[in-house]
Design an enzyme around this catalytic site. Structure first.
Site: not given
Length: 323
Positions: A113, A150, A205, A287
């Site tokens: 992101h 995030e 992430h 993650e």
């Protein structure tokens, strides 16, 4: 939390890979596996909830976040459209001048992101080719209940990881450094690693699953041969990279593997992620935890823990590149 839309197709488990992956972990990181066994027996320190149930078929629960290189915008935010910027410049450090055990190695870090994605909804929602189908360019990512995003988390860990790898002599490139209005799109993220001829690529992430779902997981590419995607040459080395990162992440951070995907292995194989499908070099996603769980969020918002996360990822990459 339940997600819908093309960016949230539920991942399909690959049972045929789990046994060889576990064997690889047993060979690579016996200490880490011992730690996993302890977690399985007594639970993580301070964890009163225990592991979430996995269905009899081995597939993750419907509440698990299944997305490409992003997640849907948080409710209540109203981003505005923008224009696409140029790709980030190549790193100044060269293979020839780097010194250290990783001299001559190139690592691409992909911070999931972009902090500006919230302001460019139209741009990040446009469809791009991921080989198997088409999906959104990117998404905004998730956040903790207190608003720690995030995008901030991934960029912070990426900076820490870059420093650690450069100290080892590696040439390090980031796909974005908060230096562009939004993105890059998932297909461009893959191209950046390919163009750099990276020896390893790691996309960082943090998940946005339901409260009570805890732990980290590493996402590996499934063998895909469709359209522009052909991951067959990178499946093996990516599994090796992912297993080494998972083992070292357990050892350094003390975090347990996910209790909601991966059947306790900390490893998940997927074929719906453009960042993996379009890669021609070894690549994995990690993650690092679930931002929507209060206990995981307490870790993710801690600078000391983020340093441990970067250290664990770094040691996994070093092990892969030197192995």
């Amino acid at each position: 939390m339940s997600y819908v839309g093309p960016d949230f197709d539920p991942p399909q488990p690959r049972r045929s890979r789990r046994r060889p992956l576990l064997v690889a972990l047993a060979v690579l990181v016996p200490g880490a596996l011992l730690g996993w066994a302890v977690y399985g027996a007594v639970g993580a320190p301070g964890d009163a909830g225990g592991a979430a149930a996995v269905s009899a078929s081995g597939s993750p629960s419907a509440s698990a976040s299944a997305r490409d290189d992003g997640k849907k915008p948080t409710a209540g935010r109203t981003p505005t459209a923008g224009t696409a910027p140029a790709a980030s410049p190549a790193p100044s450090r060269s293979r020839a001048t780097a010194r250290g055990p990783l001299a001559g190695k190139v690592v691409v870090i992909d911070p999931g992101h972009n902090p500006g994605n919230f302001r460019h909804t139209a741009a990040i929602n446009r469809q791009v080719d991921i080989g198997t189908n088409r999906k959104e360019c990117d998404t905004t990512g998730t956040s903790t209940n207190s608003g720690y995003t995030e995008a901030r988390f991934t960029l912070d860990v990426a900076h820490r990881l870059r420093d650690l790898l450069q100290q080892q002599g590696a040439t390090v490139k980031l796909t974005q450094d908060g230096d562009r209005p939004y993105g890059p799109c998932v297909d461009e993220r893959a191209r950046i690693g390919n163009t750099a001829h990276a020896d390893a690529v790691v996309s960082i992430h943090a998940d946005g699953s339901a409260a009570g779902n805890r732990g980290f997981h590493v996402i590996l590419p499934e063998a895909v041969h469709a359209g522009a995607a052909d991951t067959r040459p990178i499946v093996g080395p990516s599994e090796d990279l992912g297993a080494r990162i998972a083992g070292n992440f357990v050892r350094v951070t003390g975090s347990a593997p996910s209790n909601y995907v991966g059947d306790g292995t900390g490893l998940v194989t997927r074929k719906d992620l453009g960042g993996l499908n379009l890669s021609t070099v070894p690549k994995v996603f990690i993650e690092c935890g679930n931002m929507r769980d209060s206990k995981d969020a307490a870790l993710l918002t801690s600078g000391a823990w983020r340093q441990k996360a970067a250290q664990g990822i770094s040691e996994g990459i070093v092990s892969f590149l030197r192995g």
